[in-house]
Design an enzyme around this catalytic site. Structure first.
Site, PDB file in Angstrom:
ATOM      1  CB  SER A 141      -0.864  -0.024   1.269  1.00 42.42           C
ATOM      2  OG  SER A 141      -1.473   1.228   1.512  1.00 42.42           O
ATOM      3  CE1 TYR A 154      -5.207  -1.735   4.614  1.00 35.42           C
ATOM      4  CE2 TYR A 154      -3.926   0.270   4.287  1.00 35.42           C
ATOM      5  CZ  TYR A 154      -4.583  -0.834   3.769  1.00 35.42           C
ATOM      6  OH  TYR A 154      -4.600  -1.044   2.411  1.00 35.42           O
TER       7      TYR A 154
HETATM    8  P1  NAD Z   1     -12.114  -5.097  -0.847  1.00 35.21           P
HETATM    9  O1  NAD Z   1     -12.693  -4.830   0.492  1.00 35.21           O
HETATM   10  O2  NAD Z   1     -12.916  -4.798  -2.075  1.00 35.21           O
HETATM   11  O3  NAD Z   1     -11.606  -6.597  -0.967  1.00 35.21           O
HETATM   12  C1  NAD Z   1     -11.070  -7.301   0.127  1.00 35.21           C
HETATM   13  C2  NAD Z   1     -11.167  -8.774  -0.162  1.00 35.21           C
HETATM   14  O4  NAD Z   1     -10.647  -9.482   0.966  1.00 35.21           O
HETATM   15  C3  NAD Z   1     -12.589  -9.261  -0.374  1.00 35.21           C
HETATM   16  O5  NAD Z   1     -12.604 -10.225  -1.415  1.00 35.21           O
HETATM   17  C4  NAD Z   1     -12.938  -9.940   0.950  1.00 35.21           C
HETATM   18  O6  NAD Z   1     -13.859 -10.995   0.797  1.00 35.21           O
HETATM   19  C5  NAD Z   1     -11.580 -10.475   1.355  1.00 35.21           C
HETATM   20  N1  NAD Z   1     -11.496 -10.695   2.797  1.00 35.21           N
HETATM   21  C6  NAD Z   1     -11.797  -9.816   3.791  1.00 35.21           C
HETATM   22  N2  NAD Z   1     -11.621 -10.399   4.982  1.00 35.21           N
HETATM   23  C7  NAD Z   1     -11.185 -11.677   4.745  1.00 35.21           C
HETATM   24  C8  NAD Z   1     -10.833 -12.776   5.565  1.00 35.21           C
HETATM   25  N3  NAD Z   1     -10.883 -12.682   6.894  1.00 35.21           N
HETATM   26  N4  NAD Z   1     -10.453 -13.924   4.967  1.00 35.21           N
HETATM   27  C9  NAD Z   1     -10.412 -14.024   3.622  1.00 35.21           C
HETATM   28  N5  NAD Z   1     -10.724 -13.013   2.783  1.00 35.21           N
HETATM   29  C10 NAD Z   1     -11.107 -11.854   3.345  1.00 35.21           C
HETATM   30  O7  NAD Z   1     -10.786  -4.226  -0.865  1.00 35.21           O
HETATM   31  P2  NAD Z   1      -9.630  -4.057  -1.950  1.00 35.21           P
HETATM   32  O8  NAD Z   1      -9.397  -2.604  -2.092  1.00 35.21           O
HETATM   33  O9  NAD Z   1      -9.889  -4.870  -3.160  1.00 35.21           O
HETATM   34  O10 NAD Z   1      -8.404  -4.642  -1.118  1.00 35.21           O
HETATM   35  C11 NAD Z   1      -7.560  -5.654  -1.601  1.00 35.21           C
HETATM   36  C12 NAD Z   1      -6.161  -5.428  -1.055  1.00 35.21           C
HETATM   37  O11 NAD Z   1      -5.637  -4.223  -1.585  1.00 35.21           O
HETATM   38  C13 NAD Z   1      -6.086  -5.279   0.476  1.00 35.21           C
HETATM   39  O12 NAD Z   1      -4.938  -5.930   0.955  1.00 35.21           O
HETATM   40  C14 NAD Z   1      -5.960  -3.772   0.639  1.00 35.21           C
HETATM   41  O13 NAD Z   1      -5.329  -3.440   1.854  1.00 35.21           O
HETATM   42  C15 NAD Z   1      -5.102  -3.446  -0.553  1.00 35.21           C
HETATM   43  N6  NAD Z   1      -5.082  -2.037  -0.961  1.00 35.21           N
HETATM   44  C16 NAD Z   1      -6.210  -1.432  -1.420  1.00 35.21           C
HETATM   45  C17 NAD Z   1      -6.145  -0.104  -1.835  1.00 35.21           C
HETATM   46  C18 NAD Z   1      -7.339   0.642  -2.356  1.00 35.21           C
HETATM   47  O14 NAD Z   1      -7.221   1.846  -2.601  1.00 35.21           O
HETATM   48  N7  NAD Z   1      -8.475   0.011  -2.575  1.00 35.21           N
HETATM   49  C19 NAD Z   1      -4.931   0.591  -1.756  1.00 35.21           C
HETATM   50  C20 NAD Z   1      -3.811  -0.073  -1.274  1.00 35.21           C
HETATM   51  C21 NAD Z   1      -3.896  -1.393  -0.892  1.00 35.21           C
END
Ligand code: NAD
Length: 249
Positions: A141, A154
């Site tokens: 991130s 986080y």
């Molecule tokens: P999201 O909430 O859309 O997706 C998260 C996914 O993780 C979902 O499929 C959910 O079912 C799964 N999940 C949640 N808890 C879980 C558990 N206990 N066991 C198994 N699966 C679980 O969010 P996203 O933005 O797609 O996030 C994906 C990754 O990207 C994360 O690691 C997040 O920290 C990272 N990230 C996101 C952003 C952003 O701007 N969206 C930026 C940097 C990093």
């Protein structure tokens, strides 16, 4: 051919939607068979891959429970007989000021965002080291570098993901296993939905992004295929920012 994943098996976590769904689809479009693991169902992801003519299977599991990870990994490996690529994408965020941050929020975030990343990498790593090849891609991130606001657990987890990526890469690069990470910038998913509801905050973030827009899940397809393919065989311990230029500003 450098980016061809035909015959490879990818295990992707957090595939019910968002970035994990797009990365699973991108890997399948490049030819990989996919095992999609999420706490909520990944039916849409699996259906989209099968519609492309690809192979996909799904596991429903709460990856924050370290006790089940070995069984989950073995089940994932069982579908196609091997794991060539692991994408540790599942992650959550809890937004509360540090002074009020509940212990449960801290531990929930660390259990999933850090502990599952290390222990799944360890399980996949043992299997890949035996075979002398493999690709592990962690999702870091901007908060692997910056402190953020109201998200101390986080931020701690994502700094640690960057560290674990480098630690594993240092041990495993000479044995054919590349460990790298993708650090997404601001992407439109459930993770950022609360920020997107705040128009003033959204606009101030957009103004700071040199690309002039937030990322979409599809923006991660190319980077994940690159890190999963032989095109990146000499890349190790790298954190690839996919952020529209945010970190350079
Ligand atoms: P999201 O909430 O859309 O997706 C998260 C996914 O993780 C979902 O499929 C959910 O079912 C799964 N999940 C949640 N808890 C879980 C558990 N206990 N066991 C198994 N699966 C679980 O969010 P996203 O933005 O797609 O996030 C994906 C990754 O990207 C994360 O690691 C997040 O920290 C990272 N990230 C996101 C952003 C952003 O701007 N969206 C930026 C940097 C990093």
């Amino acid at each position: 051919m450098l980016f061809d994943l035909t015959g490879k098996t990818a295990v992707v976590t957090g595939t019910s939607g968002g970035l994990g769904q797009a990365m699973a689809l991108g890997l399948a479009e490049a030819g990989a068979s996919v095992v999609a693991i999420s706490s909520s169902n990944s039916n849409a992801t699996v259906a989209a891959i099968r519609e492309l003519g690809g192979q996909a299977e799904e596991i429903s599991a709460d990856l924050s429970n370290a006790d089940i990870l070995e069984d989950v990994f073995n089940e994932a490996r069982g579908f196609f007989g091997k794991v060539d690529i692991l994408v540790n994408n599942a992650g959550i965020i809890r937004r509360t000021p540090a002074a009020d941050h509940a212990a449960k929020d801290w531990y929930d975030v660390i259990d999933l965002n850090l502990n599952s990343v290390f222990f799944l990498s360890q399980l996949a790593g043992r299997h890949m080291l035996e075979r002398g090849s493999g690709k592990i891609i962690n999702v870091a991130s901007m908060l692997s570098y910056q402190g953020g606001i109201n998200v101390p657990g986080y931020t701690a987890s994502k700094h640690a993901v960057a560290g674990v990526t480098k630690a594993l890469a240092n041990e495993w690069a000479c044995r054919g296993v590349q460990v790298n990470a993708i650090a997404p910038g601001y992407m439109t998913t459930n993770n950022t939905a609360p920020i997107l509801k705040d128009e003033a905050r959204t606009n101030s973030i957009t103004e700071r992004i040199p690309a002039g827009r937030w990322g979409t899940p599809d923006d991660l397809k190319g980077p994940v295929v690159f890190l999963a393919s032989s095109a990146s065989d000499y890349l190790s311990g790298h954190i690839l920012n996919v952020d529209g230029g945010w970190m350079g500003r």
